[in-house]
Write an enzyme that holds these catalytic residues in place. Sequence first.
Site, PDB file in Angstrom:
ATOM      1  N   HIS A  56       0.790  -1.226   0.000  1.00 30.06           N
ATOM      2  CA  HIS A  56       0.000   0.000   0.000  1.00 30.06           C
ATOM      3  C   HIS A  56       0.827   1.284   0.000  1.00 30.06           C
ATOM      4  O   HIS A  56       0.376   2.305  -0.525  1.00 30.06           O
ATOM      5  CB  HIS A  56      -0.931   0.017   1.217  1.00 30.06           C
ATOM      6  CG  HIS A  56      -1.973  -1.050   1.191  1.00 30.06           C
ATOM      7  ND1 HIS A  56      -2.932  -1.132   0.210  1.00 30.06           N
ATOM      8  CD2 HIS A  56      -2.203  -2.098   2.028  1.00 30.06           C
ATOM      9  CE1 HIS A  56      -3.717  -2.174   0.440  1.00 30.06           C
ATOM     10  NE2 HIS A  56      -3.289  -2.775   1.529  1.00 30.06           N
ATOM     11  N   ARG A  81       5.931  -6.776   3.085  1.00 32.03           N
ATOM     12  CA  ARG A  81       4.678  -7.209   2.455  1.00 32.03           C
ATOM     13  C   ARG A  81       4.691  -6.722   1.014  1.00 32.03           C
ATOM     14  O   ARG A  81       4.684  -5.513   0.751  1.00 32.03           O
ATOM     15  CB  ARG A  81       3.452  -6.660   3.189  1.00 32.03           C
ATOM     16  CG  ARG A  81       2.154  -7.060   2.472  1.00 32.03           C
ATOM     17  CD  ARG A  81       0.928  -7.003   3.350  1.00 32.03           C
ATOM     18  NE  ARG A  81       0.490  -5.641   3.639  1.00 32.03           N
ATOM     19  CZ  ARG A  81      -0.671  -5.348   4.230  1.00 32.03           C
ATOM     20  NH1 ARG A  81      -1.479  -6.335   4.622  1.00 32.03           N
ATOM     21  NH2 ARG A  81      -0.999  -4.095   4.485  1.00 32.03           N
ATOM     22  N   ASP A  94      16.045 -10.434  -1.512  1.00 34.22           N
ATOM     23  CA  ASP A  94      17.420 -10.064  -1.844  1.00 34.22           C
ATOM     24  C   ASP A  94      17.920  -8.871  -1.024  1.00 34.22           C
ATOM     25  O   ASP A  94      19.125  -8.636  -0.922  1.00 34.22           O
ATOM     26  CB  ASP A  94      17.544  -9.729  -3.339  1.00 34.22           C
ATOM     27  CG  ASP A  94      17.628 -10.970  -4.214  1.00 34.22           C
ATOM     28  OD1 ASP A  94      17.867 -12.063  -3.671  1.00 34.22           O
ATOM     29  OD2 ASP A  94      17.436 -10.843  -5.445  1.00 34.22           O
ATOM     30  N   GLU A 158      -7.463 -13.066   3.597  1.00 28.92           N
ATOM     31  CA  GLU A 158      -8.200 -11.858   3.934  1.00 28.92           C
ATOM     32  C   GLU A 158      -9.374 -11.599   2.988  1.00 28.92           C
ATOM     33  O   GLU A 158      -9.857 -10.474   2.882  1.00 28.92           O
ATOM     34  CB  GLU A 158      -7.259 -10.650   3.941  1.00 28.92           C
ATOM     35  CG  GLU A 158      -6.396 -10.516   2.704  1.00 28.92           C
ATOM     36  CD  GLU A 158      -5.378  -9.389   2.795  1.00 28.92           C
ATOM     37  OE1 GLU A 158      -5.536  -8.512   3.667  1.00 28.92           O
ATOM     38  OE2 GLU A 158      -4.433  -9.400   1.992  1.00 28.92           O
ATOM     39  N   ASP A 184      -9.682  -6.320   5.654  1.00 26.49           N
ATOM     40  CA  ASP A 184     -10.031  -6.760   4.303  1.00 26.49           C
ATOM     41  C   ASP A 184     -10.964  -7.959   4.342  1.00 26.49           C
ATOM     42  O   ASP A 184     -11.828  -8.106   3.464  1.00 26.49           O
ATOM     43  CB  ASP A 184      -8.766  -7.102   3.512  1.00 26.49           C
ATOM     44  CG  ASP A 184      -8.124  -5.873   2.886  1.00 26.49           C
ATOM     45  OD1 ASP A 184      -8.867  -4.931   2.560  1.00 26.49           O
ATOM     46  OD2 ASP A 184      -6.905  -5.861   2.718  1.00 26.49           O
TER      47      ASP A 184
END
Length: 263
Positions: A56, A81, A94, A158, A184
């Site tokens: 987000h 996330r 990475d 979710e 969600d």
Amino acid sequence: MSYGSVSLTPDSALRPLRSTIGEKAVVGTFQIIASPTVTEVLAATGAEVIVADAEHAAFDLPILEQFVRAGQYRGASVVIRVPWIGSDLSRALDTGAAGVIVPRVETAAQAEEIVRATRFPPVGARGIGPARATTYGLDMPSYRANANDDLLVVAMIETQAGLEAVDEIVAVEGIDLIMVGPADLASSLGTTVGSSEHTDAVTRIIETALAAGRQVGIHCANAADAASYRDRGVRLLLIGTDVAFLAETASTQFAEFSDGDRG
């Protein structure tokens, strides 16, 4: 050196988050503000894990890498996330992140795709390269040998579709932890957080994941909420967000000033 209860001494011996969660609950939060200073302050004030919300927030790879450095310096694990399944997964790892969280997982096939992207062969199909996680190529053998055991791979359930497929999703080997996204989930079910339908759905996800031998995580409204879920066996407890903490403290202080005598 310390300032009040805040340690100012860097922690150079950070244990893999996956191992820690296997033994006890850990607490942390989501980071939305694009500054490694925020990461460092959250870690210094007690967050054991900080989830950089690249789903987000306006984060790119260089800033995510700085979050990981800041968290490690202060002894906190940084998990990323990602927006979705794809190249973001291996690139996030990475950076040296402790793990990844994938939102809106709705099928076992998607969970299997996550495992392929995050685990080295023979478990998955992740490629290896000279990025920060391998000390820029100087430590590839060691990283390659330990990554499958050390990195935390999280699938979020979710949505209504994810709820309906929860039995199949939790059965996928290589997924370490199932995370509930309460807001969600409520939106997808067409209900409100805390309704009986929502509560039953959250309970089903938690109990199904634990029965399958998976760890569980959840986004919590506050510390009391987190303590309640900890008592139910949830190990990854993410309270609020950095923005919410800032807003809550600022609004409280400004309101107290407004209600007082301004002279």
